[in-house]
Scaffold this motif. Sequence first.
Motif, PDB file in Angstrom:
ATOM      1  N   MET A 121       0.904  -1.246   0.048  1.00 17.66           N
ATOM      2  CA  MET A 121      -0.088  -0.088  -0.105  1.00 17.66           C
ATOM      3  C   MET A 121       0.790   1.232   0.102  1.00 17.66           C
ATOM      4  N   ALA A 122       2.012   1.128   0.893  1.00 22.84           N
ATOM      5  CA  ALA A 122       2.779   2.279   0.563  1.00 22.84           C
ATOM      6  C   ALA A 122       3.343   2.764  -0.617  1.00 22.84           C
ATOM      7  N   ALA A 123       3.743   1.654  -1.434  1.00 19.35           N
ATOM      8  CA  ALA A 123       4.271   1.678  -2.677  1.00 19.35           C
ATOM      9  C   ALA A 123       3.135   2.296  -3.478  1.00 19.35           C
ATOM     10  N   THR A 124       1.954   1.667  -3.507  1.00 19.76           N
ATOM     11  CA  THR A 124       0.819   2.235  -4.373  1.00 19.76           C
ATOM     12  C   THR A 124       0.577   3.663  -4.083  1.00 19.76           C
ATOM     13  N   VAL A 125       0.421   4.127  -3.133  1.00 15.99           N
ATOM     14  CA  VAL A 125       0.030   5.492  -2.739  1.00 15.99           C
ATOM     15  C   VAL A 125       1.183   6.384  -2.720  1.00 15.99           C
ATOM     16  N   HIS A 126       2.411   6.055  -2.223  1.00 18.28           N
ATOM     17  CA  HIS A 126       3.707   7.080  -2.210  1.00 18.28           C
ATOM     18  C   HIS A 126       4.616   6.894  -3.270  1.00 18.28           C
ATOM     19  N   ILE A 127       4.734   5.715  -4.067  1.00 17.81           N
ATOM     20  CA  ILE A 127       5.403   5.829  -5.150  1.00 17.81           C
ATOM     21  C   ILE A 127       4.623   5.793  -6.482  1.00 17.81           C
ATOM     22  N   SER A 227      10.096  10.832   3.820  1.00 17.90           N
ATOM     23  CA  SER A 227       9.409   9.567   4.132  1.00 17.90           C
ATOM     24  C   SER A 227       9.426   8.773   2.600  1.00 17.90           C
ATOM     25  N   ILE A 228       9.916   9.694   1.487  1.00 20.13           N
ATOM     26  CA  ILE A 228       9.845   8.576   0.394  1.00 20.13           C
ATOM     27  C   ILE A 228      11.093   7.715   0.573  1.00 20.13           C
ATOM     28  N   VAL A 229      12.062   7.998   1.282  1.00 22.98           N
ATOM     29  CA  VAL A 229      13.358   7.288   1.415  1.00 22.98           C
ATOM     30  C   VAL A 229      13.050   6.019   1.768  1.00 22.98           C
ATOM     31  N   PHE A 230      12.308   6.082   3.230  1.00 21.38           N
ATOM     32  CA  PHE A 230      11.945   4.930   3.757  1.00 21.38           C
ATOM     33  C   PHE A 230      11.017   4.120   3.034  1.00 21.38           C
ATOM     34  N   ILE A 231      10.160   4.572   2.269  1.00 15.09           N
ATOM     35  CA  ILE A 231       9.056   3.814   1.571  1.00 15.09           C
ATOM     36  C   ILE A 231      10.046   3.185   0.705  1.00 15.09           C
ATOM     37  N   ILE A 232      10.631   3.613  -0.260  1.00 12.25           N
ATOM     38  CA  ILE A 232      11.673   3.028  -1.362  1.00 12.25           C
ATOM     39  C   ILE A 232      12.271   1.635  -0.460  1.00 12.25           C
ATOM     40  N   LEU A 233      12.966   1.991   0.378  1.00 15.30           N
ATOM     41  CA  LEU A 233      13.775   1.346   1.349  1.00 15.30           C
ATOM     42  C   LEU A 233      12.746   0.097   1.733  1.00 15.30           C
ATOM     43  N   GLY A 234      11.728   0.244   2.284  1.00 16.57           N
ATOM     44  CA  GLY A 234      10.707  -0.709   2.593  1.00 16.57           C
ATOM     45  C   GLY A 234      10.254  -1.591   1.607  1.00 16.57           C
ATOM     46  N   VAL A 235      10.246  -1.284   0.379  1.00 17.85           N
ATOM     47  CA  VAL A 235       9.835  -1.985  -0.725  1.00 17.85           C
ATOM     48  C   VAL A 235      11.025  -2.775  -1.069  1.00 17.85           C
ATOM     49  N   VAL A 236      12.032  -2.513  -1.256  1.00 18.88           N
ATOM     50  CA  VAL A 236      13.316  -3.189  -1.537  1.00 18.88           C
ATOM     51  C   VAL A 236      13.448  -4.178  -0.360  1.00 18.88           C
TER      52      VAL A 236
ATOM     53  N   MET B 276      15.334  -3.151  -8.242  1.00 13.64           N
ATOM     54  CA  MET B 276      14.063  -2.801  -7.457  1.00 13.64           C
ATOM     55  C   MET B 276      14.300  -1.158  -6.788  1.00 13.64           C
ATOM     56  N   ALA B 277      15.349  -0.957  -6.377  1.00 14.66           N
ATOM     57  CA  ALA B 277      15.681   0.332  -5.642  1.00 14.66           C
ATOM     58  C   ALA B 277      15.527   1.436  -7.024  1.00 14.66           C
ATOM     59  N   ALA B 278      16.357   1.283  -8.036  1.00 17.22           N
ATOM     60  CA  ALA B 278      16.204   2.093  -9.266  1.00 17.22           C
ATOM     61  C   ALA B 278      14.842   2.174  -9.901  1.00 17.22           C
ATOM     62  N   PHE B 279      14.118   1.072 -10.006  1.00 12.51           N
ATOM     63  CA  PHE B 279      12.865   1.192 -10.633  1.00 12.51           C
ATOM     64  C   PHE B 279      11.716   1.883  -9.630  1.00 12.51           C
ATOM     65  N   MET B 280      11.976   1.927  -8.436  1.00 17.69           N
ATOM     66  CA  MET B 280      11.017   2.671  -7.221  1.00 17.69           C
ATOM     67  C   MET B 280      11.609   4.009  -7.279  1.00 17.69           C
ATOM     68  N   THR B 281      12.835   4.183  -7.389  1.00 16.14           N
ATOM     69  CA  THR B 281      13.067   5.761  -7.334  1.00 16.14           C
ATOM     70  C   THR B 281      12.601   6.426  -8.704  1.00 16.14           C
ATOM     71  N   GLY B 282      13.008   5.647  -9.755  1.00 14.25           N
ATOM     72  CA  GLY B 282      12.613   6.397 -10.810  1.00 14.25           C
ATOM     73  C   GLY B 282      11.031   6.622 -10.986  1.00 14.25           C
ATOM     74  N   THR B 283      10.387   5.481 -10.557  1.00 17.11           N
ATOM     75  CA  THR B 283       8.801   5.817 -10.526  1.00 17.11           C
ATOM     76  C   THR B 283       8.416   6.902  -9.722  1.00 17.11           C
ATOM     77  N   ALA B 284       9.054   7.046  -8.406  1.00 19.69           N
ATOM     78  CA  ALA B 284       8.920   8.108  -7.458  1.00 19.69           C
ATOM     79  C   ALA B 284       9.097   9.414  -8.035  1.00 19.69           C
ATOM     80  N   LEU B 285      10.465   9.482  -8.686  1.00 15.55           N
ATOM     81  CA  LEU B 285      10.966  10.876  -9.485  1.00 15.55           C
ATOM     82  C   LEU B 285       9.862  11.194 -10.350  1.00 15.55           C
ATOM     83  N   TYR B 286       9.208  10.253 -11.205  1.00 15.67           N
ATOM     84  CA  TYR B 286       8.499  10.474 -12.351  1.00 15.67           C
ATOM     85  C   TYR B 286       7.263  11.097 -11.637  1.00 15.67           C
ATOM     86  N   THR B 287       6.544  10.377 -10.635  1.00 16.69           N
ATOM     87  CA  THR B 287       5.144  10.844 -10.212  1.00 16.69           C
ATOM     88  C   THR B 287       5.105  12.094  -9.362  1.00 16.69           C
ATOM     89  N   HIS B 288       6.579  12.338  -8.849  1.00 17.61           N
ATOM     90  CA  HIS B 288       6.617  13.504  -7.953  1.00 17.61           C
ATOM     91  C   HIS B 288       6.708  14.849  -8.646  1.00 17.61           C
TER      92      HIS B 288
END
Lengths: 442, 310
Positions: A121-127, A227-236, B276-288
Motif C-alpha cells: 500500500m505504501a508503494a501504491t500510494v507514495h511511489i 518519508s519517500i526514502v523509507f518507503i523505497i527502502l521498505g519496498v526493497v 528494485m531500488a532504481a525502478f522505485m526511485t525512478g517511478t517516484a521521481l516521475y510521479t513527484h
Amino acid sequence: MGEIITYPAFWIVAALSIGIPVVFLAGARFLAVRLAGRSQGAAAAAAEGIVITVPRVRSPWKVLRDLVLIGVMATGTAIILVRFMFGLGAVTNLSDRFPLGFWIGFDVMSGVALAAGGFVMAATVHIFRIHRFEPLVRPAILTAFLGYLLVIAALLVDLGRPYNVWRPLVHWQYHSVLWEVGVCVATYTTVLFFEFLPVILERVNRIEAITKRLPTVAFYRWLKKVSIVFIILGVVLSTLHQSSLGSLWVIVPQKLHPLWYSLYLPVFFWMSAVAVGFAMTIVESNLSSRAFKRGLEQPLLAELGQIASVVLAVYLVARVADITARGAWPRAFEPTLQAASFWVEMIAGVVVPIILFAVPSLRRNPKVLFAGASLVVAFGVALNRLNVSWIGLLSYTGNIYSPSWMELVVTVTLLGFGVLAFYLAAKYLPVFPEEGAHKAQE
Amino acid sequence: MDDLEKARISRRDFLKSLGLGAAAAAAASVLPGAAAQAAEETAGATWGMLVDLTRCTGCNSCALACKEANGLPQIPGKVPTALDADTYTFVEAFQVANLRGEIVTRYVKRQCMHCLEAACVSACPAAAMHSSGEGPIIYRASRCLGCRYCEVACPFGIPRFNWDNSITPKINKCWMCYERLKEGEEPACVSACPTGAIRFGRREDLLVQAHARIASHPDRYIDHVLGESEVGGTSVLYLSDVPFDRLGFPANLPQVAPPKQTEKILYKLPYVIFGMAAFMTGTALYTHRKPAATVPVEADAATETPDKEA
C-alpha cells in the motif's frame, strides 16, 4: 506435561501468567482512558467527569468472550514461561526430525506474508501516487508494523538461544538465506517504525501542545520530508525477505514435496505476498470498520480486489507453468495429504478469489469481496506457507509432527496481543482518516 | 588457512558489489565461480574417514570411544542406539539381503558426513556451523541462535538439539575430533576400531584406496563409494557389499551440493536490490515531478505532502 504440574515453579509461573495479561490489560485500559481524557474533543467531557470511551453496559455475551480471551492469553503466557524454564521439548511436538514447526511455519512465514500490505500500500500510494488509496495506507502500515513485532516475538520464543538473535547483524553470512531474512526483517521493522512514527508524532504534537516549538514538531516535518526514502527502502527490503522466505526451502530438494519444491519458490513467495498485501488490506479494513463502527471505502476496496485478481492470475499461471515444466502434475493426482492440500490451496486460495475479484458484479458486493480476500489470506497464503514448511515435508519425514495444543495456544496468544495493540493504536492514534474528510458522516 | 583467506576475498567482492551499483553485475556473475573454485581446490587436501562396512563387526568400540573422548554422558553397560544430544556416533544393525539374495547382518556406523560444501554451514545465519577448511565441520555454541535451520538443511538428518534445555541448548554432532586432529592424532573412533573398518587420512588418498579395494575385490563390493559425489562430496566415505539404500542412507540424495542452489539465488540479490531500488526511485521521481517546471524532488515532495499541523 504431567510431571511439570508437580514442580512448585510451575504454579508460580501459572500465577504470574494470569497476572501479566491482567496487568497488561489494566494498564492499556488506564492509558487509553488517560489518552482519551487528554485528547482535544474529550477534554471538555473529561473535565465534567464523563468518560465517553467506556461503555457502561456490556452484554453478557461480550463479557464471556472477553473472559475466554483473557483465559487463553493467560494460558499462552504461562506456556511461554514454561518454555523458558523447561525447554522447547516441554511445550512443542518438535523433534530433531522435524525441528521447525507451527511457530515458524505460521507465526513467522505467514506473519511476514500477511504483513505485506504495509509495503504494497505504501508503494501504491507514495511511489505510484495513486492518491485515492491514501486512507488505506496508515492502517496497512500499522498492521505491518505490529505484524513484524509479532513475528519477532514468535521468533524469540522459538529460538533456542534468543539472546544471540543479534548475531546475524554482526557476523555477515551472505551465503545464508536465513541470515538475509534475519537482517532484512530487523531492518524493515525499523523502517516500518519510521513509517509509522509520524502517526504517533501527530498525536503527541496535538496532545502536548499548542506551542509549535516542541522538537517533535520539527522531527515530524523532517520525517514527512524524507518519508519517500523509507518507503523505497521498505519496498526493497520487503522484496528481499518476502522472496527469501521461499528460498529458505530451496536447500531441501530431497525433503520438500515436488508440488512445492521449485527453484522459483522465492518468486512465488514474493508474488503471493504482493497479492495478499491487497487482500489483507481488504480484510483488515472490514474488521476494523466493524470494530470501530466506521464507514468503509467500499469502491476503493473493490478496486484493490481487482488489482489483486491480476496479481493472483499471474501467480497462478506461473505456478502452473512451473509444475508443468518440472513434470510434477502426476503427484497432484495421488491419494496423498499433500495432493489434497495442494488442491485446497490452489482452488480455494487462488482460483476462486480470482473469479470473485475479476467479475465486477461480484466484487462490488462487500460480502463477496470480503470472502474473496479472506480466502486469499487463509488458503492462498497461510495454507501455502504451511504446505511448504510443514505438510509438504511430511511426505519425506513421515507423519511425525503436528503442533501441540500449547503451540497453538501460544500462537493465538501472540495474535491476541497483536489485535489488542492494533485496537488500542487505532483507537487513540490518528490511524484512520477523519470520517468527514472522505465520505459523508454516518 | 588459505580457505579463510579466500572466504574473505569473496566477501570483499560481495561487499564491493553492494557498494557499487554499476559493478554489481560483474561481481555477482563472478562470485559463484569463485566459491566453487575454492571448494575444488581444498577438497583434495582435506581430512576424511573411510568406513568399510564389510569389515565392521558391530563391536561398538567406536561409539564408546567417542563418548569417552568427547566427555559425553554414558549409560553404564549400554551402547548408544541412536544419535542424540549426547551421542555423536553409534552403530546401527541391519538384517538385509545382499546382492546374491542372502540375508546378512550389516553394521552401519552413523555420524556427521562432514560435507565438502556443507548445507548446515551455508544455512547458518551466524557462522555457528563452521567449516574448518580441513574437512571437519565444527559447531561453535557461543554464536548459535538455536534456530535449528541446520537440522532442516542437513541432507543426512544428523544434527541433534537439546530439546529439554531451557535457554542454553546446543546443536550436537560429530566434529571429527578436530581438537585431536590439530594435535596430530586420529579421531577417537578410528583409533578405537579393532578391525580397521574405519580409516582416517587425506580424503583424496582414501578415495584412491576405496577404488583400489573395489578393483581388487569386484565380487565383494558394490561399485560405489558413498560420499564421493553425493551432495557435492563428503569427507566421510563408505564402502559396502549391500546397496546403500537398504542400509538406511537417504535414497534420493542430490548430486549437487544443496548450497549451490541457494547461493545461485542469493548471488542474484544484488541485481534485485539495485533493480528494485532504481525502478522505485525512478517511478517516484516521475510521479513527484511538477508538471511545468523542473524542480528538485525533495522540495517537490515537501510541498506534495503538506504538514497536517501547518
